[in-house]
Write a protein that holds these residues in place. Sequence first.
Motif, PDB file in Angstrom:
ATOM      1  N   TRP B 231       0.847  -1.203   0.000  1.00 22.25           N
ATOM      2  CA  TRP B 231       0.000   0.000   0.000  1.00 22.25           C
ATOM      3  C   TRP B 231       0.874   1.242   0.000  1.00 22.25           C
ATOM      4  N   VAL B 232       1.892   1.225   0.849  1.00 21.06           N
ATOM      5  CA  VAL B 232       2.790   2.380   0.903  1.00 21.06           C
ATOM      6  C   VAL B 232       3.503   2.545  -0.438  1.00 21.06           C
ATOM      7  N   VAL B 233       3.916   1.425  -1.009  1.00 18.91           N
ATOM      8  CA  VAL B 233       4.586   1.497  -2.309  1.00 18.91           C
ATOM      9  C   VAL B 233       3.659   2.122  -3.346  1.00 18.91           C
ATOM     10  N   ALA B 234       2.403   1.689  -3.342  1.00 16.36           N
ATOM     11  CA  ALA B 234       1.473   2.137  -4.379  1.00 16.36           C
ATOM     12  C   ALA B 234       1.087   3.594  -4.198  1.00 16.36           C
ATOM     13  N   SER B 235       0.819   3.963  -2.942  1.00 19.47           N
ATOM     14  CA  SER B 235       0.251   5.296  -2.755  1.00 19.47           C
ATOM     15  C   SER B 235       1.296   6.296  -2.272  1.00 19.47           C
ATOM     16  N   GLY B 236       2.434   5.811  -1.799  1.00 21.84           N
ATOM     17  CA  GLY B 236       3.429   6.729  -1.297  1.00 21.84           C
ATOM     18  C   GLY B 236       3.070   7.292   0.064  1.00 21.84           C
ATOM     19  N   GLU B 237       2.020   6.793   0.672  1.00 17.75           N
ATOM     20  CA  GLU B 237       1.627   7.320   1.965  1.00 17.75           C
ATOM     21  C   GLU B 237       1.263   6.163   2.877  1.00 17.75           C
ATOM     22  N   ALA B 238       1.419   6.385   4.171  1.00 18.80           N
ATOM     23  CA  ALA B 238       1.090   5.334   5.128  1.00 18.80           C
ATOM     24  C   ALA B 238      -0.270   5.612   5.782  1.00 18.80           C
ATOM     25  N   VAL B 239      -1.211   6.080   4.998  1.00 23.01           N
ATOM     26  CA  VAL B 239      -2.545   6.329   5.559  1.00 23.01           C
ATOM     27  C   VAL B 239      -3.598   5.722   4.630  1.00 23.01           C
ATOM     28  N   PHE B 240      -4.732   5.348   5.231  1.00 18.10           N
ATOM     29  CA  PHE B 240      -5.867   4.843   4.448  1.00 18.10           C
ATOM     30  C   PHE B 240      -6.809   6.010   4.168  1.00 18.10           C
ATOM     31  N   THR B 241      -6.530   6.771   3.130  1.00 20.94           N
ATOM     32  CA  THR B 241      -7.413   7.887   2.815  1.00 20.94           C
ATOM     33  C   THR B 241      -7.732   7.873   1.316  1.00 20.94           C
ATOM     34  N   THR B 242      -8.779   8.613   0.985  1.00 17.74           N
ATOM     35  CA  THR B 242      -9.154   8.716  -0.412  1.00 17.74           C
ATOM     36  C   THR B 242      -8.032   9.334  -1.235  1.00 17.74           C
ATOM     37  N   GLY B 243      -7.327  10.303  -0.607  1.00 16.81           N
ATOM     38  CA  GLY B 243      -6.243  10.952  -1.327  1.00 16.81           C
ATOM     39  C   GLY B 243      -5.159   9.965  -1.709  1.00 16.81           C
ATOM     40  N   ALA B 244      -4.829   9.066  -0.761  1.00 22.74           N
ATOM     41  CA  ALA B 244      -3.798   8.070  -1.045  1.00 22.74           C
ATOM     42  C   ALA B 244      -4.235   7.149  -2.175  1.00 22.74           C
ATOM     43  N   VAL B 245      -5.494   6.742  -2.146  1.00 19.90           N
ATOM     44  CA  VAL B 245      -5.994   5.863  -3.203  1.00 19.90           C
ATOM     45  C   VAL B 245      -5.982   6.590  -4.541  1.00 19.90           C
ATOM     46  N   ALA B 246      -6.382   7.857  -4.516  1.00 17.37           N
ATOM     47  CA  ALA B 246      -6.425   8.625  -5.763  1.00 17.37           C
ATOM     48  C   ALA B 246      -5.029   8.718  -6.380  1.00 17.37           C
ATOM     49  N   THR B 249      -4.177   5.290  -7.903  1.00 18.07           N
ATOM     50  CA  THR B 249      -4.908   4.892  -9.105  1.00 18.07           C
ATOM     51  C   THR B 249      -4.595   5.806 -10.279  1.00 18.07           C
ATOM     52  N   ALA B 250      -3.788   6.827 -10.042  1.00 23.03           N
ATOM     53  CA  ALA B 250      -3.499   7.758 -11.137  1.00 23.03           C
ATOM     54  C   ALA B 250      -2.732   7.066 -12.262  1.00 23.03           C
ATOM     55  N   THR B 251      -1.808   6.187 -11.905  1.00 26.59           N
ATOM     56  CA  THR B 251      -1.060   5.455 -12.937  1.00 26.59           C
ATOM     57  C   THR B 251      -1.438   3.978 -12.876  1.00 26.59           C
ATOM     58  N   PRO B 252      -1.532   3.331 -14.025  1.00 25.27           N
ATOM     59  CA  PRO B 252      -1.994   1.928 -14.030  1.00 25.27           C
ATOM     60  C   PRO B 252      -1.080   0.993 -13.257  1.00 25.27           C
ATOM     61  N   GLU B 253       0.256   1.212 -13.328  1.00 26.19           N
ATOM     62  CA  GLU B 253       1.149   0.301 -12.621  1.00 26.19           C
ATOM     63  C   GLU B 253       0.897   0.350 -11.126  1.00 26.19           C
ATOM     64  N   ARG B 254       0.797   1.585 -10.629  1.00 23.73           N
ATOM     65  CA  ARG B 254       0.560   1.749  -9.196  1.00 23.73           C
ATOM     66  C   ARG B 254      -0.810   1.199  -8.812  1.00 23.73           C
ATOM     67  N   SER B 255      -1.725   1.350  -9.714  1.00 21.07           N
ATOM     68  CA  SER B 255      -3.065   0.848  -9.410  1.00 21.07           C
ATOM     69  C   SER B 255      -3.043  -0.665  -9.242  1.00 21.07           C
ATOM     70  N   ALA B 256      -2.241  -1.339 -10.094  1.00 18.59           N
ATOM     71  CA  ALA B 256      -2.139  -2.797  -9.967  1.00 18.59           C
ATOM     72  C   ALA B 256      -1.519  -3.179  -8.636  1.00 18.59           C
ATOM     73  N   VAL B 257      -0.485  -2.418  -8.231  1.00 11.30           N
ATOM     74  CA  VAL B 257       0.141  -2.697  -6.938  1.00 11.30           C
ATOM     75  C   VAL B 257      -0.871  -2.500  -5.813  1.00 11.30           C
ATOM     76  N   LEU B 258      -1.677  -1.453  -5.957  1.00 11.74           N
ATOM     77  CA  LEU B 258      -2.707  -1.197  -4.935  1.00 11.74           C
ATOM     78  C   LEU B 258      -3.689  -2.362  -4.871  1.00 11.74           C
ATOM     79  N   GLY B 259      -4.041  -2.878  -6.047  1.00  8.11           N
ATOM     80  CA  GLY B 259      -4.952  -4.030  -6.060  1.00  8.11           C
ATOM     81  C   GLY B 259      -4.358  -5.205  -5.311  1.00  8.11           C
TER      82      GLY B 259
END
Lengths: 490, 544
Positions: B231-246, B249-259
């Motif tokens: 999660w930290v790798v994908a979003s660059g943040e250590a929080v569960f917030t909409t901003g982190a998810v946004a 999901t901005a880039t497809p690679e990161r979105s896959a990691v988030l998944g």
Amino acid sequence: MILLALAVLPAVALWLLAAGRGLDHRTVSTVSLAASLVALACTVAAVVARPEVDRPWVPALGLRWQLGVDGISAPLLLLTAALGVAVVAHSRSRPPAGGTSSAFHSCLLLVEFGALATFLTRDAVLFFVAFEVVLVPMWVLITRFGDAHRPAARADAGGRFVLYTALGSTLMLIGILALVQAAGTADLTILAEAAGHGIPLHTQTVVAALLTAGLAIKVPVWPLHTWLPPAHTTAPTAGSVLLAAVLLKMGTYGLVRLPLATVPGGFARLAPALAVLGAVGILWGGLACLVERDLKRLVAYSSVAHMGFVVLALAAGSSTGLQAALFANVAHGVISALLFVVVGGLKERWGSADLETARAALREVAPRLGFSLLLGLAAALGLPGLAGFWGEWLAVYAAWSPAPDRPLGLLRACAVAAVLGTVLAAGYALRVARLVWSGARTEPRVEDARSVEWGVIAALVAAVVVLGVLPGPLLATTSSAASALVGAAP
Amino acid sequence: MTGPLAIDAAVLAPVLAPAGGALFVLVLDAIAPRRGAVHAWVGVLALVLGISSAVPGALRAPGNPLRTLCLPAPDGACFYDAGPLASALQLGALFSTLVVLLLLWPVPPVPTPAPAAPAAPAAPGQPSPRFWVPGRRGSAASAHPIAGGGAPMRGGPAVLVALLLAGTAGATAVAAATDLGSWLVALELATLPAIALVALGGTRPAIEGAVSLLLTSLLSFAVAVLGAALWVVASGEAVFTTGAVARATATPERSAVLGLAVLLLVAGLGFKLSLVPFHAWTPQAYAGGSEPVAAFLAATSKIAALAALVVVLRPLAEAGHAAVVAVAVLAAASMTVGNVLALVQDDPVRLLAWSTVAQAGWVVMPLAAVRPTSLPAAGGYVLAYALATLLAFGVVVLVGAGLRDAPAALGRGVPHGRSLTAYRGLLRTRPLLGAALGLALVSLAGLPPGILGLAAKVLALQPVVAAGLWPLALVAVANAVVGIAVYLRWFALLVQPPEPVASAAAVAAPAAPAPPGAVAAVALTGIALAVTCIAPQLVLGLVG
């Protein structure tokens, strides 16, 4: 007023469950009779005054106490409330075997309450909740108070009843939720007025399929009927009467209220299949009755055949068809109640309901029971002048000249099958009359119906005759609502 | 307002009350040992305090959550964020622990009823009050002749109360944690005390159950930590917030990691929720430990796990991330496996354990549909389930107690409380207890008169149907039917006439006094369930 009618039944039932353990059968019976009479009075008042109730119950679900009476529900409400009194009165002279009297009566009252609530509700989700209310009390009636000789059969029949109908109602719930999602409201009146406008035909079909499949189990439509004969065979007399006369009506009433009224476009696509299933049910029920050995099971199979007529009439799609279905519904309620009271009484006297056992001819030893059995069978086969006639012949007529968007040839074929079904009905009616009613044997003697039992039977006989001779008032009650429903369809 | 972090103790009270209570109990035990009832009262006080402080949060508007532990103005992130759903889950966790504490209430050492048992010398003259542990009897019955005696759970009252409170503090904390660090710590705080509680049963099955629970929870924690790292790798943040998810999901690679991160987090929590295929520990731990501890696992732990899941999925649901659909498979598998295996159980605790697996499927089912109503639906369902299951466990404890204290009945070969046949005719012999269990069972089955369960079932199905997940909806329909079969199988025994032998024995042996704590627990949950069956809004309205 209408809320009072609803609340008195579960209140008395709960009180009986909590405090009635020590009471004797007489007292319990009197209290339940009073409760059911109050409910009947309130129902009559509600049918006359037509009050409306609308208040929130569970806002998280959008669930509302939204109750009302119209031409479609009024006859069924009266039927339910009247039969509620009849079954309680009928049980007065026979303390239930298998459990306490208070538990038995509270189950009867709860079933009546659930049925009344189902017919009163105007909210689709509340309809589902009310539909489910009858399950547990009816299951207790079958498994605890049913046929005392066969505990395994009771457990099997009760389990089948609950699981089949729960499957049906959960499917219906999915349909209701999809409908509410698509239409944006759970108000059945608004849904019926909109008649599916604004819902894409594909969605309508899915919703109609879910609703029809769910309700078809309750009706029951062939081939989903296999829960009904065992349930009827093992249930106590009062339970059989409620099951046939009230619970099955909840299925057909649901078919009218939900798929037919709210997604007529989707229902029209399913109607041909439903008509065929109805016609098969008529023939299947009739054929099963010709060879069935157990009299109670035979009456249950004849119920399957009659429900086939109702379903066929609904599938015809015309205003006449809807009227026929509603009439046949009420007529079957009265006739099956009569038959189950008589046959249940006979089974209690005989110890079994096996037709192969040689018994005294009812004509000789129990003329009252014999006469009412014969009259019930005659009404069931649709003899003119009795209640069954109008529903069945209107149904056949409706299937012969269906709504313009229905496949004419198929429905006419179904109408022919239905006519063949009435011939079968004549066949099995004569078979039963020959085996049970006629003959010269007078041994072993059975007691004829007396006092309360005879009163209940006489009232039902009178109702069968009155509905047959004077169908006008009932048809007039349903006609405006029926034409409004059919007229709203696109 | 001291230091860089703004702390509002009143907002934190649902966490601080049980945590403080746990510490206080331990300190008290160090100062004045061997005072059982006092510890339990401190526990009740802490839980009631926590409940009363969680109520305001549950009644707030959804858009206006309680926040604290906020960074100073320019950044402004808050590490504690309790909306109505989180507060309602905190409420549920605190209430569940209160009931479990009542079930475990220490009984003063009474000599065994005189006529009852030459074979049951129940630890006479033991000075300190002991915790009443019905569950051990089932396993120890063959090994020890003092099966009826109810030996104390190991560790003593203070440790048990402290463990319960600590686990509850973890549950309430995880519901409101928004940063990964506190989330992980709180999750472990909610899990580890439960393992200790199972192990303190002291018998061999209890240890085995605890080991199995420990192994799976360590594994699941590792999986969850891996998910958190991704999660930290994908979003660059250590929080569960909409901003982190946004951001992710901005880039497809990161979105896959988030998944992948979400999958691992869900799998990690799946152990705790006992979702199939991560469920294997459940029956072992439930049946090995005592019944109150099983109730703790079934209620508080489940609520904690769902609360943790909600924290993860909330920002995803708002962003509409597709990874959530993986939940659908878990939900369908859990329902089916749980119900089918519950159908063949004879031990009521094992039946409830498998029923928990099935109900966990129902709990997460609405989460499979990415809709705004999903999270409240899951929360409402878990609360309704927890209430009914607590009541069922309470009755199981009481029925076990009645049979344990009637060794005359045991001596005649009547099966003890760990078999469904012990419930035959319960409505006739003990009407109130039978009615309570009956209501709990029909509520779990989702049939009237258990309207709460029925309404919860409608609530859980709503988002699934709205999202058009027809296969999942049909699996749910089939499972609703199988579930009814599961609970009616037990319910059918209640309404049968009692066995003549058992009733004769019950008449012959004077009824032993029931443990007062368990009676209070059953009364509390029974009344709560009855009231909420008439007005389901009281529970379902809390989740917002």
